[in-house]
Design an enzyme around this catalytic site. Structure first.
Site, mmCIF file in Angstrom:
data_model
loop_
_atom_site.group_PDB
_atom_site.id
_atom_site.type_symbol
_atom_site.label_atom_id
_atom_site.label_comp_id
_atom_site.label_asym_id
_atom_site.label_seq_id
_atom_site.Cartn_x
_atom_site.Cartn_y
_atom_site.Cartn_z
ATOM 1 C CG ASP A 8 -1.861 1.138 1.307
ATOM 2 O OD1 ASP A 8 -1.949 1.904 0.324
ATOM 3 O OD2 ASP A 8 -2.517 1.318 2.346
ATOM 4 C CG ASP A 38 -6.548 -8.742 8.511
ATOM 5 O OD1 ASP A 38 -5.579 -8.346 7.837
ATOM 6 O OD2 ASP A 38 -6.783 -8.321 9.654
ATOM 7 N NE ARG A 40 -5.543 -12.713 8.989
ATOM 8 C CZ ARG A 40 -4.725 -11.679 8.778
ATOM 9 N NH1 ARG A 40 -4.212 -11.486 7.579
ATOM 10 N NH2 ARG A 40 -4.419 -10.854 9.750
HETATM 11 P P1 IMP Z 1 2.116 -0.658 3.644
HETATM 12 O O1 IMP Z 1 3.221 -0.625 4.660
HETATM 13 O O2 IMP Z 1 1.267 0.578 3.722
HETATM 14 O O3 IMP Z 1 2.617 -0.906 2.245
HETATM 15 O O4 IMP Z 1 1.134 -1.794 4.063
HETATM 16 C C1 IMP Z 1 1.394 -3.084 3.797
HETATM 17 C C2 IMP Z 1 0.594 -4.019 4.670
HETATM 18 O O5 IMP Z 1 -0.641 -3.460 5.105
HETATM 19 C C3 IMP Z 1 0.228 -5.220 3.866
HETATM 20 O O6 IMP Z 1 1.222 -6.200 3.976
HETATM 21 C C4 IMP Z 1 -1.090 -5.639 4.472
HETATM 22 O O7 IMP Z 1 -0.853 -6.506 5.556
HETATM 23 C C5 IMP Z 1 -1.706 -4.359 4.954
HETATM 24 N N1 IMP Z 1 -2.651 -3.812 3.957
HETATM 25 C C6 IMP Z 1 -2.465 -2.788 3.112
HETATM 26 N N2 IMP Z 1 -3.529 -2.561 2.328
HETATM 27 C C7 IMP Z 1 -4.440 -3.511 2.687
HETATM 28 C C8 IMP Z 1 -5.772 -3.830 2.215
HETATM 29 O O8 IMP Z 1 -6.355 -3.220 1.301
HETATM 30 N N3 IMP Z 1 -6.366 -4.887 2.830
HETATM 31 C C9 IMP Z 1 -5.782 -5.596 3.826
HETATM 32 N N4 IMP Z 1 -4.544 -5.337 4.280
HETATM 33 C C10 IMP Z 1 -3.877 -4.304 3.722
#
Ligand code: IMP
Ligand code: MG
Length: 171
Positions: free
Chosen positions: A96, A152, A158
């Site tokens: 994300d 989740d 999940r």
């Molecule tokens: P980041 O550090 O913002 O890139 O977030 C990464 C982590 O956030 C991922 O490995 C997921 O565990 C969680 N995450 C991000 N977006 C989503 C989503 O749309 N649904 C569920 N989990 C998410």
């Protein structure tokens, strides 16, 4: 809840990622590093599409707490992971902001692996708050919060075989 990626679309992509990894890592005995907990379904399917010897290990990261918005702070549990002298591939369910990947990449690079690459099933558009390259990518998806196939929302969903977009009615 609206289905974004069907079970068949995901399976096809996982097969192709497995084939790519099998070709690229022939003779290198790579270690796949799964990011708990979201990676479990993807990793379990991916490793069975990899036709060369490899091993798996896990880290645990969290940046979301219970909600749908990143807290911006990544916490992690590396267990006794050590990738020194190994070809390592981080396996992420979804990228994300990229903060988790940036954090993990830094932590693993300090262990001096022979190589370090990233495989992510899903990538959101505003992904790159942290400058990370995704070497093996499944799907680019819109910015909506998604669940299923390991992902989740407050520990729910999940187990869905597909990836779906949640809305307020699903709460
Ligand atoms: P980041 O550090 O913002 O890139 O977030 C990464 C982590 O956030 C991922 O490995 C997921 O565990 C969680 N995450 C991000 N977006 C989503 C989503 O749309 N649904 C569920 N989990 C998410
Ligand atoms: Mg994750």
């Amino acid at each position: 809840m609206k289905i974004l990626l069907t079970e068949e679309q995901i399976a096809e992509k996982v097969r192709s990622l497995g084939a790519q990894l099998s070709g690229d890592y022939r003779g290198k005995n790579p270690v796949l590093i799964g990011c708990l907990k979201g990676c479990v379904v993807f990793l379990a399917d991916l490793m069975r599409q990899i036709t060369i010897p490899h091993s798996i290990d896990f880290v645990r990261t969290s940046s979301y707490g219970k909600g749908r918005v990143s807290t911006g702070t990544v916490r992690s549990e590396m267990f006794d992971l050590n990738v020194r002298g190994r070809h390592a591939v981080i396996v992420e369910d979804i990228v994300d902001t990229g903060l988790t990947l940036g954090y993990l990449t830094d932590a693993l690079t300090r262990q001096e692996p022979l190589s370090l690459k990233v495989c992510a099933l899903l990538v959101k558009p505003e992904a790159y708050l942290a400058p990370v390259t995704i070497d093996y990518k499944g799907f680019d998806i819109p910015g909506d919060f998604v669940v299923g196939y390991g992902l989740d929302w407050g520990e729910r969903y999940r187990d869905l075989p597909h990836v779906a977009v949640v809305d307020e009615q699903d709460a």
